[in-house]
Structures are given as C-alpha cells and as structure tokens.
Design a protein around this motif. Structure first.
Motif, PDB file in Angstrom:
ATOM      1  N   GLU A  53       4.316 -42.313  -7.161  1.00 15.22           N
ATOM      2  CA  GLU A  53       4.787 -40.926  -7.177  1.00 15.22           C
ATOM      3  C   GLU A  53       5.990 -40.686  -6.264  1.00 15.22           C
ATOM      4  O   GLU A  53       6.684 -39.681  -6.410  1.00 15.22           O
ATOM      5  CB  GLU A  53       3.657 -39.945  -6.838  1.00 15.22           C
ATOM      6  N   THR A  54       6.265 -41.594  -5.323  1.00 23.02           N
ATOM      7  CA  THR A  54       7.404 -41.385  -4.421  1.00 23.02           C
ATOM      8  C   THR A  54       8.683 -42.093  -4.879  1.00 23.02           C
ATOM      9  O   THR A  54       9.755 -41.834  -4.338  1.00 23.02           O
ATOM     10  CB  THR A  54       7.056 -41.836  -2.982  1.00 23.02           C
ATOM     11  N   VAL A  55       8.567 -42.962  -5.869  1.00 26.61           N
ATOM     12  CA  VAL A  55       9.740 -43.706  -6.344  1.00 26.61           C
ATOM     13  C   VAL A  55      10.865 -42.781  -6.827  1.00 26.61           C
ATOM     14  O   VAL A  55      12.025 -42.994  -6.461  1.00 26.61           O
ATOM     15  CB  VAL A  55       9.349 -44.743  -7.420  1.00 26.61           C
ATOM     16  N   PRO A  56      10.590 -41.739  -7.620  1.00 25.92           N
ATOM     17  CA  PRO A  56      11.706 -40.882  -8.063  1.00 25.92           C
ATOM     18  C   PRO A  56      12.488 -40.250  -6.909  1.00 25.92           C
ATOM     19  O   PRO A  56      13.716 -40.180  -6.950  1.00 25.92           O
ATOM     20  CB  PRO A  56      11.025 -39.810  -8.917  1.00 25.92           C
ATOM     21  N   GLY A  57      11.809 -39.827  -5.859  1.00 26.63           N
ATOM     22  CA  GLY A  57      12.495 -39.236  -4.708  1.00 26.63           C
ATOM     23  C   GLY A  57      13.357 -40.248  -3.981  1.00 26.63           C
ATOM     24  O   GLY A  57      14.471 -39.941  -3.541  1.00 26.63           O
ATOM     25  N   ILE A  58      12.849 -41.463  -3.843  1.00 24.01           N
ATOM     26  CA  ILE A  58      13.619 -42.529  -3.196  1.00 24.01           C
ATOM     27  C   ILE A  58      14.851 -42.854  -4.025  1.00 24.01           C
ATOM     28  O   ILE A  58      15.956 -42.995  -3.488  1.00 24.01           O
ATOM     29  CB  ILE A  58      12.739 -43.782  -2.996  1.00 24.01           C
ATOM     30  N   MET A  59      14.673 -42.939  -5.331  1.00 22.23           N
ATOM     31  CA  MET A  59      15.811 -43.229  -6.208  1.00 22.23           C
ATOM     32  C   MET A  59      16.853 -42.121  -6.135  1.00 22.23           C
ATOM     33  O   MET A  59      18.053 -42.397  -6.094  1.00 22.23           O
ATOM     34  CB  MET A  59      15.344 -43.439  -7.641  1.00 22.23           C
ATOM     35  N   HIS A  78      17.914 -51.656   2.620  1.00 27.61           N
ATOM     36  CA  HIS A  78      17.029 -50.511   2.909  1.00 27.61           C
ATOM     37  C   HIS A  78      16.485 -49.905   1.617  1.00 27.61           C
ATOM     38  O   HIS A  78      15.309 -49.557   1.530  1.00 27.61           O
ATOM     39  CB  HIS A  78      17.756 -49.440   3.715  1.00 27.61           C
ATOM     40  N   PHE A  79      17.363 -49.762   0.625  1.00 25.31           N
ATOM     41  CA  PHE A  79      16.935 -49.194  -0.651  1.00 25.31           C
ATOM     42  C   PHE A  79      15.832 -50.042  -1.285  1.00 25.31           C
ATOM     43  O   PHE A  79      14.780 -49.524  -1.652  1.00 25.31           O
ATOM     44  CB  PHE A  79      18.121 -49.072  -1.616  1.00 25.31           C
ATOM     45  N   TYR A  80      16.080 -51.342  -1.420  1.00 28.27           N
ATOM     46  CA  TYR A  80      15.071 -52.196  -2.050  1.00 28.27           C
ATOM     47  C   TYR A  80      13.776 -52.227  -1.245  1.00 28.27           C
ATOM     48  O   TYR A  80      12.686 -52.210  -1.818  1.00 28.27           O
ATOM     49  CB  TYR A  80      15.610 -53.609  -2.275  1.00 28.27           C
ATOM     50  N   ALA A  81      13.880 -52.234   0.078  1.00 31.96           N
ATOM     51  CA  ALA A  81      12.668 -52.220   0.904  1.00 31.96           C
ATOM     52  C   ALA A  81      11.871 -50.947   0.657  1.00 31.96           C
ATOM     53  O   ALA A  81      10.638 -50.984   0.506  1.00 31.96           O
ATOM     54  CB  ALA A  81      13.035 -52.345   2.381  1.00 31.96           C
ATOM     55  N   GLU A  82      12.554 -49.798   0.607  1.00 31.27           N
ATOM     56  CA  GLU A  82      11.871 -48.522   0.373  1.00 31.27           C
ATOM     57  C   GLU A  82      11.239 -48.467  -1.014  1.00 31.27           C
ATOM     58  O   GLU A  82      10.094 -48.072  -1.165  1.00 31.27           O
ATOM     59  CB  GLU A  82      12.841 -47.351   0.532  1.00 31.27           C
ATOM     60  N   VAL A  83      12.013 -48.816  -2.022  1.00 32.87           N
ATOM     61  CA  VAL A  83      11.525 -48.668  -3.397  1.00 32.87           C
ATOM     62  C   VAL A  83      10.408 -49.672  -3.696  1.00 32.87           C
ATOM     63  O   VAL A  83       9.455 -49.353  -4.411  1.00 32.87           O
ATOM     64  CB  VAL A  83      12.681 -48.725  -4.423  1.00 32.87           C
ATOM     65  N   LEU A  84      10.500 -50.868  -3.122  1.00 28.77           N
ATOM     66  CA  LEU A  84       9.460 -51.867  -3.382  1.00 28.77           C
ATOM     67  C   LEU A  84       8.160 -51.564  -2.651  1.00 28.77           C
ATOM     68  O   LEU A  84       7.087 -51.970  -3.092  1.00 28.77           O
ATOM     69  CB  LEU A  84       9.965 -53.264  -3.016  1.00 28.77           C
ATOM     70  N   ALA A  85       8.235 -50.842  -1.539  1.00 25.65           N
ATOM     71  CA  ALA A  85       7.043 -50.497  -0.775  1.00 25.65           C
ATOM     72  C   ALA A  85       6.445 -49.147  -1.180  1.00 25.65           C
ATOM     73  O   ALA A  85       5.377 -48.771  -0.699  1.00 25.65           O
ATOM     74  CB  ALA A  85       7.373 -50.480   0.714  1.00 25.65           C
ATOM     75  N   ALA A  86       7.116 -48.439  -2.071  1.00 23.68           N
ATOM     76  CA  ALA A  86       6.728 -47.065  -2.399  1.00 23.68           C
ATOM     77  C   ALA A  86       5.543 -46.998  -3.356  1.00 23.68           C
ATOM     78  O   ALA A  86       5.352 -47.870  -4.205  1.00 23.68           O
ATOM     79  CB  ALA A  86       7.915 -46.337  -3.017  1.00 23.68           C
ATOM     80  N   GLU A  87       4.792 -45.918  -3.204  1.00 24.16           N
ATOM     81  CA  GLU A  87       3.765 -45.573  -4.179  1.00 24.16           C
ATOM     82  C   GLU A  87       4.471 -44.998  -5.409  1.00 24.16           C
ATOM     83  O   GLU A  87       5.582 -44.476  -5.314  1.00 24.16           O
ATOM     84  CB  GLU A  87       2.814 -44.526  -3.591  1.00 24.16           C
TER      85      GLU A  87
END
Length: 94
Positions: free
Chosen positions: A45-51, A34-43
């Motif tokens: 500006e949203t990567v820091p929040g996902i991380m 789930h983490f890799y799917a979210e971070v790889l699909a993210a724009e």
C-alpha cells in the motif's frame, strides 16, 4: 525577412515513465540507491506514494537549471532548493 530561429526551442521536459524501472533509470547515484531501497522494502500500500515522491524528484532533476538552482540555494542566493520546494508542495518535512 524576420530573424526566426531555424529550430524552435522546446522547453518542455519529456515525462519520465511512472514505473519503477522508469523512475530508477531517471535517477542517478545515491538517489537511485535510495529509491530502490525504499520501494523494495515497502509494503504494497505504500509503493504508490514512494513512486510519486521519487518520480517528482526525477522530473525535477531533469528540469533545465536544476543543478544551478541547487547551487544557488546552497550558496544562500536563493530562498529554496528544488527539493525543498517539492517537499513543501507535497507537505513533507525533512
């Protein structure tokens, strides 16, 4: 003579590196996917929040008693699971 333990118990949890690889390595199974799917699909500006969200999950997973806490919550013997508490602190609703 006092009864001191030979090796003091250090209950601190070592910090997981706040990098994509550090977080991914600390997560297991479905959470890692789930983490890799979210971070790889993210724009960008949203990567820091996902991380931030997944770093907290990884740290909570490494906490002593985390699995027991989840078991207790599932059995209704505790009021909140570790994930729900983290979500409450972050202001997230699932």
């Amino acid at each position: 003579m006092s009864a001191q333990p030979e090796h003091p118990t250090d209950r601190r949890i070592p910090a997981i590196p706040n990098t994509i690889n550090g977080i991914g390595d600390a997560l297991t199974g479905a959470n890692r996917a789930h983490f890799y799917a979210e971070v790889l699909a993210a724009e960008e500006e949203t990567v820091p929040g996902i991380m931030r969200k997944w770093w907290k999950a990884a740290m909570l997973d490494s906490a002593p008693g985390a699995a027991e806490s989840r078991s207790n919550a599932a059995a209704g013997t505790r009021l909140v699971s570790v994930e729900d508490l983290a979500d409450q602190l972050e202001g997230i609703s699932r």
